[in-house]
Design a protein around this motif. Structure first.
Motif, PDB file in Angstrom:
ATOM      1  N   VAL A 175       0.725  -1.359  -0.445  1.00  0.00           N
ATOM      2  CA  VAL A 175       0.224  -0.473   0.167  1.00  0.00           C
ATOM      3  C   VAL A 175       0.999   1.687   0.035  1.00  0.00           C
ATOM      4  N   GLY A 176       2.018   0.890   0.641  1.00  0.00           N
ATOM      5  CA  GLY A 176       2.716   2.357   1.280  1.00  0.00           C
ATOM      6  C   GLY A 176       3.252   2.235  -0.730  1.00  0.00           C
ATOM      7  N   ASP A 177       3.897   1.685  -1.270  1.00  0.00           N
ATOM      8  CA  ASP A 177       5.110   1.905  -2.610  1.00  0.00           C
ATOM      9  C   ASP A 177       4.020   2.230  -3.092  1.00  0.00           C
ATOM     10  N   ALA A 178       2.007   1.871  -3.485  1.00  0.00           N
ATOM     11  CA  ALA A 178       1.597   2.058  -3.896  1.00  0.00           C
ATOM     12  C   ALA A 178       1.078   3.782  -3.801  1.00  0.00           C
ATOM     13  N   ALA A 179       1.086   4.018  -2.357  1.00  0.00           N
ATOM     14  CA  ALA A 179       0.826   5.999  -2.542  1.00  0.00           C
ATOM     15  C   ALA A 179       2.247   6.614  -3.124  1.00  0.00           C
ATOM     16  N   ALA A 180       3.446   6.098  -2.682  1.00  0.00           N
ATOM     17  CA  ALA A 180       4.138   6.495  -2.410  1.00  0.00           C
ATOM     18  C   ALA A 180       4.982   7.009  -4.739  1.00  0.00           C
ATOM     19  N   ALA A 181       3.852   6.119  -5.600  1.00  0.00           N
ATOM     20  CA  ALA A 181       4.265   6.392  -6.409  1.00  0.00           C
ATOM     21  C   ALA A 181       3.385   6.777  -7.053  1.00  0.00           C
ATOM     22  N   ALA A 182       2.470   7.331  -6.374  1.00  0.00           N
ATOM     23  CA  ALA A 182       1.257   8.253  -6.964  1.00  0.00           C
ATOM     24  C   ALA A 182       1.784   9.275  -6.847  1.00  0.00           C
ATOM     25  N   LEU A 183       2.052   9.671  -5.373  1.00  0.00           N
ATOM     26  CA  LEU A 183       3.005  10.958  -5.011  1.00  0.00           C
ATOM     27  C   LEU A 183       3.853  11.543  -5.899  1.00  0.00           C
ATOM     28  N   LEU A 184       4.770  10.545  -6.333  1.00  0.00           N
ATOM     29  CA  LEU A 184       6.014  10.919  -7.177  1.00  0.00           C
ATOM     30  C   LEU A 184       5.527  11.835  -8.436  1.00  0.00           C
ATOM     31  N   THR A 185       4.299  10.633  -9.318  1.00  0.00           N
ATOM     32  CA  THR A 185       4.071  11.125 -10.300  1.00  0.00           C
ATOM     33  C   THR A 185       3.085  12.676 -10.336  1.00  0.00           C
ATOM     34  N   ARG A 186       2.289  12.225  -9.072  1.00  0.00           N
ATOM     35  CA  ARG A 186       1.146  13.654  -9.240  1.00  0.00           C
ATOM     36  C   ARG A 186      -0.166  13.094 -10.334  1.00  0.00           C
ATOM     37  N   THR A 187       0.198  12.088 -11.139  1.00  0.00           N
ATOM     38  CA  THR A 187      -0.966  12.307 -12.757  1.00  0.00           C
ATOM     39  C   THR A 187      -1.964  11.791 -11.754  1.00  0.00           C
ATOM     40  N   ARG A 188      -2.452  10.822 -10.779  1.00  0.00           N
ATOM     41  CA  ARG A 188      -2.857  10.043 -11.027  1.00  0.00           C
ATOM     42  C   ARG A 188      -4.306   9.742 -10.194  1.00  0.00           C
TER      43      ARG A 188
END
Ligand SMILES: NC(=O)c1ccc[n+]([C@@H]2O[C@H](COP(=O)([O-])OP(=O)(O)OC[C@H]3O[C@@H](n4cnc5c(N)ncnc54)[C@H](OP(=O)(O)O)[C@@H]3O)[C@@H](O)[C@H]2O)c1
Length: 291
Positions: A175-188
């Motif tokens: 869950v944390g990895d999915a959140a971090a990935a989204a926070l780094l790209t900020r597109t989803r």
């Protein structure tokens, strides 16, 4: 700069670590203010709107969740208070991108026990003038650790989920990895379900967990709801909170809480065996042992 709520916890800790590794400046919010490597500690209460507004001010993005306390009565009143403070602070600080931890079943307005609080929080966060991604994970593997002391004492795990009910279960690190990935790209934006590698019954999950916490052959007993409520009250859980636990499990059993279907996007890598393999036999003890 990215503000992370619950940054000393299961998911927030992973989010903060991943963001810091990626070179982001991170504000790590928690009540304890415990140090989080690579992040700036922000100590305060998630119910304190002014504190949160300061913590969010200047952030390009935020990870938010609703901390919960299973030993404080009036569960939904407390969750509403925290949820209102988080939403008001995000609005006041004008955070443009938010990843919010929710749960499977958050689309259902009532009858889902603890999960109803997350339905209400999604409704609040949808009123923001911000891009928001709602992560809806299944049951955390870590939830079993709440019962570890009881498992050790009784030699079995007892709960009210039917033994044949197959549920999405997930490691909080995923869950944390999915959140971090989204926070780094900020597109989803929108909703992303997170379902773990495969749906599991409780006995299947215990078969993988037991040997890794020194309990080979760990069995499962499906107890009646009234007995479960009584057992939870005995370890200090207020009656309303205990009732919400069995209501949530009933919603799992009936299919009221279910995923909208397994896809590659919703499937995450960590198995129970891999997760539990990292716990060791001295895995942390249950919070139920010290209410
Ligand atoms: N368990 C499940 O199966 C499941 C499934 C789906 C969704 N969820 C949701 O996941 C969320 C919990 O996420 P998690 O497991 O990552 O959290 P967690 O490990 O329980 O950690 C909670 C975090 O919040 C902090 N905190 C607690 N109370 C606070 C307060 N009053 N003010 C400020 N900070 C506070 C804690 O910090 P300190 O203790 O250091 O102060 C810690 O960093 C809940 O909303 C739950 O409904 C759970």
């Amino acid at each position: 700069m990215i503000t992370v709520l619950g940054a000393t916890g299961n998911t927030g800790g992973r989010v903060a670590a991943r963001l810091a590794e990626a070179g982001e400046q991170v504000r790590a919010v928690s009540r304890s203010g415990r140090a989080v490597p690579g992040a700036e500690p922000w100590q305060g209460d998630a119910g304190d709107r002014d504190f949160l507004t300061r913590a969010f001010t200047g952030a390009d993005a935020a990870y938010v969740l609703l901390p919960f306390d299973l030993f404080t009565p009036d569960y939904h009143t407390v969750q509403d208070r925290l949820g209102e403070a988080v939403t008001a602070a995000l609005r006041a600080a004008r955070v443009p991108y938010v990843v919010a931890l929710s749960a499977l079943g958050a689309e259902v307005p009532a009858g889902t026990g603890y999960l109803t609080a997350l339905h209400r929080q999604e409704q609040r966060l949808r009123t923001l003038d911000a891009d928001v991604l709602f992560l809806r994970p299944g049951l955390f593997f870590e939830s079993f650790l709440y019962s570890l002391d009881a498992m050790r004492a009784e030699g079995v795990h007892a709960d009210t989920i039917d033994p044949g009910t197959r549920l999405p279960m997930i490691a909080t690190r995923d869950v944390g990895d999915a959140a971090a990935a989204a926070l780094l790209t900020r597109t989803r934006t929108g909703v992303r379900e997170l379902l773990g590698p495969v749906d599991l019954t409780v006995p299947e999950a215990l078969a993988d967990l037991g040997p890794r916490v020194g309990l080979p052959g760990l069995g499962y007993v499906r107890v009646p709801e009234e007995a479960m409520i009584g057992a939870l009250e005995q370890v200090g859980m207020p009656p309303d909170v205990a009732a919400l636990h069995v209501e949530m499990n009933a919603a799992f059993n009936s299919g009221l809480v279910r995923s909208s279907g397994r896809t590659a996007d919703a499937t995450t890598p960590t198995t129970v065996a891999t997760w539990a393999g990292g716990l060791g036999v001295a895995a942390s003890s249950s919070p139920f042992s010290s209410p």
